[in-house]
Each structure stands twice: as C-alpha cells, then as structure tokens.
Design a protein around this motif. Sequence first.
Motif, short mmCIF file in Angstrom:
data_model
loop_
_atom_site.label_atom_id
_atom_site.label_comp_id
_atom_site.label_asym_id
_atom_site.label_seq_id
_atom_site.Cartn_x
_atom_site.Cartn_y
_atom_site.Cartn_z
N SER A 414 0.85 -1.19 0.00
CA SER A 414 0.00 0.00 0.00
C SER A 414 0.89 1.24 0.00
N ARG A 416 1.52 3.12 2.44
CA ARG A 416 2.27 3.25 3.70
C ARG A 416 3.00 1.98 4.10
N TRP A 417 2.48 0.81 3.69
CA TRP A 417 2.99 -0.43 4.25
C TRP A 417 3.32 -1.47 3.17
N ARG A 431 7.58 -0.29 6.79
CA ARG A 431 7.06 1.04 6.44
C ARG A 431 7.58 1.42 5.06
N ASP A 433 6.97 4.55 3.80
CA ASP A 433 6.92 6.00 3.72
C ASP A 433 8.17 6.58 3.08
N LEU A 455 -4.52 -5.87 2.90
CA LEU A 455 -4.36 -4.57 3.56
C LEU A 455 -5.46 -3.63 3.14
N GLY A 457 -5.94 0.40 4.35
CA GLY A 457 -5.53 1.45 5.26
C GLY A 457 -4.49 0.92 6.24
N ASP A 458 -4.78 1.08 7.54
CA ASP A 458 -3.88 0.57 8.58
C ASP A 458 -4.38 -0.74 9.17
N ASP A 473 -4.36 -4.21 13.84
CA ASP A 473 -4.21 -2.76 13.74
C ASP A 473 -2.73 -2.46 13.65
N LEU A 474 -2.26 -1.98 12.49
CA LEU A 474 -0.83 -1.78 12.31
C LEU A 474 -0.30 -0.59 13.09
N THR A 475 -1.17 0.34 13.47
CA THR A 475 -0.70 1.49 14.26
C THR A 475 -0.37 1.08 15.68
N ARG A 477 0.03 -2.31 16.38
CA ARG A 477 0.73 -3.59 16.20
C ARG A 477 0.09 -4.71 17.04
#
Length: 609
Positions: A414, A416-417, A431, A433, A455, A457-458, A473-475, A477
Amino acid sequence: MAVPGDSADEGLGHYSPPQTTERLPAKTPLDTTGGDGDAVVSLARVLRTSLEPHARSRLAVALLAAVPADILKRALSELDGLLRRDFIGQLPAEIAVRILACLPAVEIARTAARVSRRWHAVAMQPWLWRRLFRARGWALNEERWAMYSSLPGIADVGWLLLRRSMEQAAAAISPASAGALAPAVAARYRMGAPLSRPGASAGAGSSSSDSAHWLLDGGAGAPVAGSLAAATAEAMALAGSGWWGPRSPGEQRTWLARQRLSPRAGPAASSPAGFRHSPRAPPRPRRSAVDWRVVYAEYHQLVANWRSGRCRVDRWEAAHAESIYCLQLDQHNRLLTGSRDHTVRLWHVAETGGHLTHLATLRGHSGSVLTLQADGATLVTGSSDATACVWDLRTCTVERRLQHADSVLSLRLSDRWLATACKDCLLRVWRRDDGRFAESFELAGHTVAVNAIHLHGDVLVSASGDRTIKIWDLTTRSCVLTLDDHARGVACLDFDGRHIVSGGSDRSLRIWDVQTGACERTIPAAHADLVRSVMFDRRMDVIVSGSYDETIKVWSFSTGALVHTFRNAHSSRVFKLMFDRTRIVSCSHDRSIAIIDFAAGLAYGRLLA
C-alpha cells in the motif's frame, strides 16, 4: 338567455376570452364576441359554478349532440387540440429532460422517443442519458477515459502497436524482422504509466501533428517483439470499435492499403536517437464527446452479461514453463504473472481481447514465485526461496531483497505499508513512507503457516491454516479480532474495509462483517475441492472464486446464490484470479492464463468503472 340549438351555443365547448380570474386559452375560430357571445360567457360561468362536474359533462354532450355535423367536427377538432397539448414540446429543454428522466430508460427509448420529433430530440439529449446513467450509481473510469480521449502522446501500447504495424506494413517488413519497442518507451509502460513521446517534457506544449509523427525505430535490446499480424488485427479491431474517434473501419483499411503502396520515408535529420520522422504516420486520435446513450446501453448490457454468463473466454497455453501461481492485471492492461519456473513475466493484454503480448521476463528468484503486487514503477514479489524482492520496473532490476525465515506465501503493498505472510507463521510489516523499507516489525499470533493477507488502510487481515482469520491494527501492532468459523484451514480471503470473504480447505465460502465480527453468510460446499482464490465487489454484487476443482464460479454477494460456473477456462487447479468491471483473469497449474471477457464487442466496455 340563449338556449341550446341557437348559433351562440356553438362555442359552448370552448373557453371565451378571459373575463374571470381563471387563466383561459386564447380565442379559437369558434369563439363568439359581443351580443350573444356575452350570454355564452355568462352561461359558461354559471355552469362552472353551479353544476356538479358530472352534470356539466352531461350538459356538454347534449349541447354537442344538438349542433350540425360540420360544426360538431370543427368543435371536436378544437377540443382534440386542447386535450392533446404537447407539454414536453412547450417546456424548456432542461425541464423536459428532468421530466423524461422520471421514466424507465426502456420507456424513453421505445415509447417517448416516438411520440413526436420534439420528444425524440429531447429523448436523445446526452444530458438525459448522463442523468439516467449516474442515477443508477454507475460511473466511467475517469482516468482511462482521459487517457483514451485526449492521448497527449502515445497513450497505450494498443495505439503503439497500431502505429508500428502501419509502418511495418508500408515497408513490407516481415513479422520475424519487426523491431522491438524502444527501451525508454517500454520502460514507461512497465511502470504502468501512460506512454508519451520521449524528449517531450510534461509541461512542454507540442503540436498534435508533430507528436503524431514520431514513430519508434526498430532497435536492439528492447524487451518485446510483437507479431505484425496480431498488432494489425488488434489495431483494426480498435479502429472498428470506435475507440479512436469517428474513423470507420473502411477508412482504416483504405489508409493501410495506401501505406503498403507508398515508398518508405527515410529518417529525418532532426529525429532523436531511436526515433524517425514519417509524414505518413496515422493521425493521433481525436478527442470525442461521450455518447451517453450508448454508454448507458452498453453498461446495461454489461450488467446483463454478468447475470446471464454471456462472455468470451480467451486462453493462452504455456504462458510459463511451469505452473503459474500468481498474477495482477491493472487498468493499463499490464499483466504480471509469477511462476514455479522462478520468473516473473510482464504482458500487455489487447484492449479488445484475444491477444496477449509478452513484454519482458524478470529473473531474480531461485525458487517459485508465489505472490506479487505492483504499484506504479514498484513491483514486490515473494518466493519459496524465503525472500521478497523489490523491483524497479523502469529498469527491471532488483532494488532490495527482504530476507525471511521460510517461504513467502502472500504479500500486500500500500502507500504506507508492505506486509508479507510467511510459512513460519509470522507476519512481517515494513514502512514504505521513505521508499527504503528500512523499518520493520513482526506480528505473531497464528500457529500454522499464514496463507493469505490483505491490507486496507492501517488494517491488516490474515488467514491461516490454523482455521482462523485475524484482524490487526498496524498502528498499535496488535490483533483486534479473531474469526474462527472455518472447519479447516483458510486458504484465501478478500477484504474491502467492511466485509471479508474467505475460502479454504472446507470447500466453503464465508462472508464476515468486520464491525460485528459475525459471519453473515456461509456458502457450504461452494466447490468440490479446496477454494484457492476469492475476490468480491459489493457494488457489483459479485463474488468470484477459483478452486482446485478446476472451476471458476460467480456468486451473488447479497444472496449467496450461484450465478455461473466456468469449467472451460482451465484444465487443472486454479491458483489465482482477479476481476474488474469487465473481465476475470486467472492462472492455473496447467501453465495457462485465461480471461473471461464480459465486455467483448462493447465499444465503451473498458471505460466503465
């Protein structure tokens, strides 16, 4: 007071000049003025105010029956004009369109358009059909429409092959000696971007006639060599389907015949390296307005084709030397496939179907390529050699290798990931980014190999042979939900942010609501063997599944009902499939690639979102 039968009563069936607060029509030839006409007006006022509607009707019939036949005929003619007023013809076009838009599309086309010339003109208005099209929740693929309608340079390999085939035909070059695509142009196509003439800056303005005259010169080292016959056939099919503007197939054939008889122009002195200038290049496609009536009809036909199973099945045997495990088809008709032969191959799928052109072969793994995903110029592949490779499609080289402890079975990329699923039961997340995939972490929770991930989003969703589906939830973990309704291992899943559709060794399909964690629907015995691949689209109300039983099935998302079964796409296990609005593409253990095309023969088919 006049009585029935007097000459003054001949106008009783018509309105007099407006002498009341009511709005009355203008005078007709039967109107009376002065004298007895005033009596008629008085009588009409009395009748309107003192008699019931039924009594007024009986009185009017009695009065008409008492007049001579010629006068009665004139009266009925005038009454017919009042009763059949063309309100559509008298209204502004904008209001008339809004009124007709309330009718079903079939009634507009078959009935309203035949009432009169004015009604027909309104019924054919583009904005009426655009309004109907959008009212159904349908949409055009704006990016593809912009690409095909404006074409700032060379916007698609299909058009590129058209131009190359025209020039090769003019020079009488055999297909075997046809040159390959220039590396710079092919590299832009590999990264999934619309093609433009090399040397032209993004903001620089150049005349359409100039950009239309640049043709690729046959060069060495390019990754593709297409068949002249196939390219010409595709070009003629594209021209005949109306993709490239109003030019008719006959005009295209005439133009091609003339080029075969014309001498070949030499290279221009001012041409950049790898290109030559030819005054006989076909003109660049002209931008044309959307014919919304045709778009509506074709979208309606496309929906009907999905429901009825009307389609064309194209199949390409021996696309790889071994089984094909994974694939991806994007909206630029770029197809990527990964195989047990350790390679990834890049293809171009003809816009009209029926032809697959091999563009490049990527070699970088020492094991089977089990999973892949491309995003623009970046391609990530996972293999049984325990690595995930990050490729630059502009150069077809490996930029980075991400080491794992065991085979990489699934991955998702994605903005972000980058997430990978491994046979060692772990999930690894990088990541994206910074573009370097430097920072990573692991997610542990499954007890058996993780077969598939997705995936959104997060949120990461994983399916495992331990019979569970986990939502992460990847934020934070952390695992936020575990779904465990499957009786055996889960082999595949798809996720759109709200729902999950999963399949596995228990041969069933299950639809889950992520917000409640409930299994909304189970389709038991969906296949006769393991369900290996699944994808769904709620807007289309479609689920498509592929299985080891060699079949591809289409289901209704809302009801779970079986819509179609395709048994002729493959002769062995189906490993991977995906679909868009117009087609299903799949790969198999039999080394073949199959495309089930529901938009075959539809001019706007590929532009429908």
